[in-house]
Design an enzyme around this catalytic site. Sequence first.
Site, short mmCIF file in Angstrom:
data_model
loop_
_atom_site.label_atom_id
_atom_site.label_comp_id
_atom_site.label_asym_id
_atom_site.label_seq_id
_atom_site.Cartn_x
_atom_site.Cartn_y
_atom_site.Cartn_z
N CYS A 23 0.81 -1.27 0.04
CA CYS A 23 0.19 -0.13 0.04
C CYS A 23 0.83 1.30 0.17
O CYS A 23 1.58 1.49 1.03
CB CYS A 23 -1.03 -0.11 1.28
SG CYS A 23 -1.67 1.37 1.79
N CYS A 26 0.08 3.74 2.90
CA CYS A 26 0.61 3.36 4.18
C CYS A 26 2.10 3.65 4.45
O CYS A 26 2.67 3.92 5.61
CB CYS A 26 0.47 1.67 4.10
SG CYS A 26 -1.34 1.21 3.81
#
Length: 97
Positions: A23, A26
């Site tokens: 991600c 993230c």
Amino acid sequence: MSKFSELMNSEKPLLVDFFAEWCGPCKMMPPILKEVKDQLGEDVTIVKIDVDKNQQMAAKYQVRGVPTLILFKNGEIKWRQSGVMDANSLTQIIKSH
């Protein structure tokens, strides 16, 4: 898991960052979380949980997207949000609980 339950049921706020290695957003969270920890010190516990390695926990808390931040205190979810947040907003939310 027993350690997590202990942290979650604590008087001290527990901020959980549900993330995934793949991600992009993230990857923006670690420096933000470090800044929050630097500001709040021992007043907060911050834990990162990889949703790919902990699918049962992600399902239990209905994490549909990453990053998802959940704030626990005394065993209850006090706040949750998906997406990247800035450190100052996050600090204010934690302080308000």
